[in-house]
Design an enzyme around this catalytic site. Structure first.
Site, PDB file in Angstrom:
ATOM      1  N   ASP A 174       1.012  -1.263  -0.123  1.00 18.18           N
ATOM      2  CA  ASP A 174      -0.059  -0.069  -0.007  1.00 18.18           C
ATOM      3  C   ASP A 174       0.776   1.306   0.041  1.00 18.18           C
ATOM      4  O   ASP A 174       0.727   2.257  -0.735  1.00 18.18           O
ATOM      5  CB  ASP A 174      -0.827   0.062   1.191  1.00 18.18           C
ATOM      6  CG  ASP A 174      -2.350  -0.409   0.866  1.00 18.18           C
ATOM      7  OD1 ASP A 174      -2.642  -0.732  -0.235  1.00 18.18           O
ATOM      8  OD2 ASP A 174      -2.963  -1.040   2.088  1.00 18.18           O
ATOM      9  N   TYR A 175       2.022   1.208   0.894  1.00 16.95           N
ATOM     10  CA  TYR A 175       2.552   2.323   1.131  1.00 16.95           C
ATOM     11  C   TYR A 175       3.525   2.782  -0.257  1.00 16.95           C
ATOM     12  O   TYR A 175       3.223   4.157  -0.735  1.00 16.95           O
ATOM     13  CB  TYR A 175       3.651   2.318   2.181  1.00 16.95           C
ATOM     14  CG  TYR A 175       4.341   3.671   2.666  1.00 16.95           C
ATOM     15  CD1 TYR A 175       3.468   4.284   3.557  1.00 16.95           C
ATOM     16  CD2 TYR A 175       5.479   3.930   2.225  1.00 16.95           C
ATOM     17  CE1 TYR A 175       4.237   5.502   4.113  1.00 16.95           C
ATOM     18  CE2 TYR A 175       6.120   4.966   2.854  1.00 16.95           C
ATOM     19  CZ  TYR A 175       5.436   5.742   3.755  1.00 16.95           C
ATOM     20  OH  TYR A 175       5.649   7.147   4.011  1.00 16.95           O
TER      21      TYR A 175
END
Length: 422
Positions: A174-175
């Site tokens: 996600d990051y």
């Protein structure tokens, strides 16, 4: 008295329709560097507002606050024609739209980029974040960080031979997808300077997860051997691992012969540098188990902090294995402004620093629909129209609205980047 320098993205207008992590992180980084960001949430809010406890000093969920500082919030029911009309008005002055709906959602609302928005707003940069993209064998399916860690092979190389596959302890897919989305937006902005046209930017968790397989993908391409779990060790370098010292664990990152020789001198084991098993990188890798045994025997009585400081001063990368509290409390984290405490709200600092146009991370994350009144007024809605939108549920009421009138002091332009809509 000279004025402080403007952040790099001052004047950029962004609509953030995304939720949870990757999309909101992309939009937050744009806000950190000066963009005016309006977060358009569903009536019950970004689901990250419910990922708690813990709560912050205002009673808001800390998880949400970590990804949404510097934005203004308006909660709009986009399933209603009146809600989509509000969004259309917002788009008139928007440079960048960020969304992470399931592929096809915007199209069902008549807001698809290729079918509608590209012609209506030719300078718009439309950033779509999704799990797998819109087409292909997995196209249109939902994606979450841990699921993508599994699908993309990241879990298979994380852990030990005995532990089985493990999820990485941070939402790395996600990051990094948020960073890929940011990079794509900035690339599209650069291209727009030449063409005067916007374009679609796509960032998927699937592509990001596969792109993280460094060096494992290359190792498999050229050896045919499937990478295995190695704990904290490196498949191509030794000693590059975690070791126990007298009073804690340290990580050694010794990548070349010069560093290995200086490490041996530092720990009073010059004999290791001359040992025929360890005289070259490939030999140290082939004999990693024997090397580990020698290092562990050597470090058992060596204090961790003194060892790491001595090694680093000699140019040998090494560090204590800190927990989160230790990591965020170390003096260098303060020196690098990586812990921000503004208006009583604590958050992580900016990892990218510009010398001439520094960003700013001191704006509070918004409460749900906190700025609805101000945003709607800027779009030309009068008090009666605003009340009508609240009354029928098209726009969620802000947390500080007294029925019959809006408390402007509480829902005004609280973000330092906020710009009234033209």
């Amino acid at each position: 008295m000279s004025q402080p320098p403007l952040s790099a993205l001052v004047g950029l207008r962004v609509l953030d329709l995304s939720r949870v992590l990757a999309g909101p992180l992309c939009a937050q980084m744009l806000a950190d560097h000066g963009a005016s960001v309006i977060k358009v949430e569903p009536p019950d809010g970004d689901e990250a507002r419910r990922f708690g406890p813990p709560l912050d000093e205002r009673g808001e969920v800390a998880y949400f606050g970590a990804l949404n500082r510097g934005k203004r919030s308006i909660a709009v029911d986009l399933s209603r024609p009146a809600g989509r009309a509000v969004l259309d008005k917002l788009l008139a002055d928007t440079d960048v739209l960020v969304e992470n709906f399931l592929p096809g959602t915007m199209e069902r609302w008549g807001l698809g980029y290729e079918a509608t928005l590209a012609a209506r707003h030719p300078r718009l940069i439309y950033c779509s974040v999704s799990g797998f993209g819109a087409d292909g064998p997995l196209g249109g399916l939902p994606g979450y960080d841990a699921v993508l860690q599994a699908i993309c092979g990241l879990m298979s190389v994380n852990g030990t031979p005995d532990s089985g596959p493990l999820r990485l302890g941070v939402p790395v897919v996600d990051y990094l997808t948020g960073y890929n989305a940011l990079s794509g937006v900035l690339l599209a902005l650069a291209a727009r300077e030449r063409s005067s046209l916007g374009q679609r930017v796509e960032a998927t968790l699937f592509d990001t997860g596969l792109a993280l397989l460094v060096p494992h993908a290359s190792n498999w391409f050229y050896s045919g051997r499937i990478p295995q779990r190695m704990g904290s060790a490196h498949p191509n370098i030794a000693p590059y691992d975690r070791y126990a010292a007298a009073d804690g664990e340290v990580f050694l990152g010794v990548v070349n012969n010069g560093q290995f020789k200086r490490f041996c001198e530092c720990v009073s084991r010059p004999d290791l540098a001359d040992d025929p098993r360890f005289t070259g990188s490939s030999l140290r890798l082939a004999n990693r188990d024997a090397l580990r045994a020698e290092i562990e025997r050597t470090l058992v009585n060596v204090p961790a902090a003194a060892l790491c400081e001595d090694l680093m001063r000699r140019g040998v990368p090494a560090g204590p294995v800190n927990d989160v509290a230790q990591a965020l409390s170390q003096p260098h984290a303060v020196h690098r402004a990586m812990v921000v405490d503004k208006q009583g709200h604590r958050s992580l600092g900016l990892p990218v620093k510009l010398s001439a146009n520094p960003g700013c991370a001191d704006a509070l994350p918004p409460r749900l629909s906190e700025h609805a009144g101000a945003i709607l007024s800027e779009l030309g809605y009068d008090d009666a129209a605003i009340e009508s939108l609240h009354a029928d549920g098209t726009i969620a009421r802000p947390p500080h609205v007294r029925y019959g009138r809006t408390d402007q002091a509480l829902i005004g332009l609280t973000s330092p980047n906020a710009q009234p809509l033209r």
